[in-house]
Write a protein that holds these residues in place. Structure first.
Motif, PDB file in Angstrom:
ATOM      1  N   ARG A   1      32.401 -40.710  26.458  1.00  8.52           N
ATOM      2  CA  ARG A   1      31.518 -41.678  25.736  1.00  8.52           C
ATOM      3  C   ARG A   1      32.151 -42.444  24.920  1.00  8.52           C
ATOM      4  NH1 ARG A   1      28.334 -37.066  23.958  1.00  8.52           N
ATOM      5  NH2 ARG A   1      30.122 -35.968  24.639  1.00  8.52           N
TER       6      ARG A   1
ATOM      7  N   ARG B   1      51.050 -33.067  24.012  1.00  9.77           N
ATOM      8  CA  ARG B   1      49.781 -32.188  24.048  1.00  9.77           C
ATOM      9  C   ARG B   1      50.051 -31.408  25.516  1.00  9.77           C
ATOM     10  NH1 ARG B   1      46.807 -36.757  22.350  1.00  9.77           N
ATOM     11  NH2 ARG B   1      45.735 -36.174  20.280  1.00  9.77           N
TER      12      ARG B   1
ATOM     13  N   TYR C   1      37.005 -40.829  23.144  1.00  9.40           N
ATOM     14  CA  TYR C   1      38.696 -40.588  23.534  1.00  9.40           C
ATOM     15  C   TYR C   1      39.108 -41.506  24.452  1.00  9.40           C
ATOM     16  CZ  TYR C   1      36.877 -36.077  21.369  1.00  9.40           C
ATOM     17  OH  TYR C   1      36.494 -35.207  20.487  1.00  9.40           O
TER      18      TYR C   1
ATOM     19  N   LYS D   1      29.901 -31.630  26.789  1.00 11.23           N
ATOM     20  CA  LYS D   1      29.237 -31.570  25.514  1.00 11.23           C
ATOM     21  C   LYS D   1      29.140 -30.238  25.039  1.00 11.23           C
ATOM     22  CE  LYS D   1      25.961 -34.325  25.077  1.00 11.23           C
ATOM     23  NZ  LYS D   1      24.740 -34.957  24.842  1.00 11.23           N
TER      24      LYS D   1
ATOM     25  N   GLN E   1      28.723 -34.793  31.763  1.00  7.60           N
ATOM     26  CA  GLN E   1      28.842 -35.123  30.425  1.00  7.60           C
ATOM     27  C   GLN E   1      28.185 -33.998  29.669  1.00  7.60           C
ATOM     28  OE1 GLN E   1      27.603 -38.888  29.253  1.00  7.60           O
ATOM     29  NE2 GLN E   1      29.339 -39.916  29.643  1.00  7.60           N
TER      30      GLN E   1
ATOM     31  N   PHE F   1      39.381 -31.600  23.299  1.00  5.34           N
ATOM     32  CA  PHE F   1      39.002 -32.350  24.597  1.00  5.34           C
ATOM     33  C   PHE F   1      40.198 -32.532  25.566  1.00  5.34           C
ATOM     34  CE2 PHE F   1      39.187 -36.258  26.474  1.00  5.34           C
ATOM     35  CZ  PHE F   1      37.985 -36.549  27.228  1.00  5.34           C
TER      36      PHE F   1
ATOM     37  N   VAL G   1      39.500 -31.590  17.323  1.00  7.34           N
ATOM     38  CA  VAL G   1      38.649 -31.745  18.380  1.00  7.34           C
ATOM     39  C   VAL G   1      39.333 -32.778  19.474  1.00  7.34           C
ATOM     40  CG1 VAL G   1      36.382 -31.487  17.396  1.00  7.34           C
ATOM     41  CG2 VAL G   1      37.390 -33.753  17.095  1.00  7.34           C
ATOM     42  N   GLU G   2      40.189 -33.671  19.161  1.00  4.71           N
ATOM     43  CA  GLU G   2      40.791 -34.190  20.286  1.00  4.71           C
ATOM     44  C   GLU G   2      41.630 -33.426  21.026  1.00  4.71           C
ATOM     45  OE1 GLU G   2      42.627 -37.748  18.507  1.00  4.71           O
ATOM     46  OE2 GLU G   2      43.155 -38.449  20.514  1.00  4.71           O
TER      47      GLU G   2
ATOM     48  N   GLU H   1      32.454 -28.491  24.398  1.00  8.00           N
ATOM     49  CA  GLU H   1      33.031 -29.045  23.226  1.00  8.00           C
ATOM     50  C   GLU H   1      32.605 -28.505  22.104  1.00  8.00           C
ATOM     51  OE1 GLU H   1      33.513 -33.392  22.974  1.00  8.00           O
ATOM     52  OE2 GLU H   1      33.076 -33.098  20.873  1.00  8.00           O
TER      53      GLU H   1
ATOM     54  N   VAL I   1      33.889 -40.504  30.334  1.00  8.37           N
ATOM     55  CA  VAL I   1      33.363 -38.992  30.123  1.00  8.37           C
ATOM     56  C   VAL I   1      33.068 -38.779  28.773  1.00  8.37           C
ATOM     57  CG1 VAL I   1      33.923 -36.649  30.575  1.00  8.37           C
ATOM     58  CG2 VAL I   1      34.630 -38.264  32.247  1.00  8.37           C
TER      59      VAL I   1
END
Lengths: 218, 218
Positions: free
Chosen positions: B181, B195, B184, A137, A133, A156, A152-153, A140, B179
DNA sequence: AATCAATTCAAACGATCGTTTTACTTTATG
DNA sequence: CATAAAGTAAAACGATCGTTTGAATTGATT
């Protein structure tokens, strides 16, 4: 340094890493490991308490340096860009390049790591996820700065795609020669990293399509 | 049709597919399978000769229709383009879209298929590789026509990247929520396929960098 | 109803697994 | 040298695995 110079503990981890990569984790018995390490069957439980403890030791010996190197290169890229967004190429390279270097210096570890992604029974899995994680992070945030126009999605999921491509490539490298009927071969050098980086960078930059969801529940 | 209407053979495959996906193949005992299927422990060896035979049956029940659908869509795309090169989007979509449809209708199979990629002990692996060669050959030819400027070796590896991204996405879908949190979630609908298609199409089209090999053997 | 093949069943087989126990040997420390 | 800790050794533990056996049951055919 001959193998005999290493401590029993180290020889156990070395043997386990090799056998786990070749045969799989569940298919490798502790008797296989201790035989290859030249140690007694009881030594695994003496040093690692259990087989799961050995698996964990094999994983953690290498994953920490790998992720530290990733974050170091990511820091470098962000610092080089000063207050501007960091280069997308540098971000992706900081993620991919350390793993290809690991693939050359520790040929078996990446295969074990790939295997662990699919081992569901061990509670090890949750530890792996939590550990990842921090990496996720950081990347990202870096990607958001480098690609402010991509939601952002999508960032990801595109990172997810890159991880999948990387794991699949590194851990199935040995079978590529079979699939391609001998035409292609995995070259564990910088060329292969460059190929994946080019592919991923272009994929990250792809224009985001309008969702074609019909408005109903997904 | 209630489960009881199915034959014992079918119920065994159904139970195995579910348990292999949840627990892994090696971690699932035949007693687990027969208990869930409501059959006797000896029934697996009666119908499938061995556990490997059951694994094979689970895999082959679904992989053939999946690959046939892929080739059907690929044919459609090539025919729609007539004598011009087929659309790259259509090629990639023909590969990805059938699998996302399978992911919705057969939620466990894709996870089992992903697992099988990492199961090394079974000689099943070579059969899997051989079976995939026809698919690989067809897509290699289509991609060469759609992207004549990209060297075939790069096309091969980019296809490899796409496969890795796809396997990783479909089979780890359930862990994404952990992952990220909870931020998503894998939506097993057409949006997710879109995608991956966008990502892969852009990656396929990426300009090919000059090899930075030092001139040694590649 | 009798026959025969297909299927299901309970029970056990031999093998292998991770783990533990107990005793023996080595190493370091006073 | 005495002593305690650390490490190694052989052997067995209980559990579980895939597989096999041989009898019981079913269902269709004559």
């Amino acid at each position: 340094m001959t193998p005999d110079d290493k401590s029993t503990r180290d020889r156990l981890i070395d043997a386990a890493e090799l056998l786990f990569a070749d045969q799989g984790i569940e298919a490798t018995s502790l008797r296989d490991v201790t035989a290859k390490a030249g140690a007694n069957i009881a030594s695994v439980n003496y040093y690692f308490q259990s087989k799961d403890g050995l698996v964990q030791a094999v994983y953690e010996r290498r994953i920490a340096p790998l992720n530290e190197e990733r974050l170091r290169l990511l820091d470098l890229a962000e610092r080089a860009a000063a207050d501007r967004p960091p280069s997308l190429e540098a971000i992706v390279e900081s993620f991919v390049e350390p793993s290809i270097r690991f693939c050359a210096s520790h040929p078996n570890f990446m295969r074990v790591a790939g295997r662990l992604q699919f081992e569901p029974n061990l509670e090890f899995r949750s530890r792996f996820i939590m550990q990842f994680q921090e990496i996720a992070k950081r990347y990202e945030a870096a990607l958001r700065r480098a690609l402010p126009d991509i939601p952002v999605e999508d960032l990801f999921w595109r990172m997810h795609f890159l991880i999948g491509a990387m794991i699949h490539t590194w851990s199935n490298a040995c079978d590529v020669e079979l699939v391609s009927r001998g035409k292609y071969r995995f070259s564990g050098d910088a060329d292969m990293a460059k190929r994946l980086i080019d592919f991923a960078v272009a994929g990250m930059r792809a224009p985001v399509a309008k969702k074609k969801s019909t408005g109903g529940k997904g």
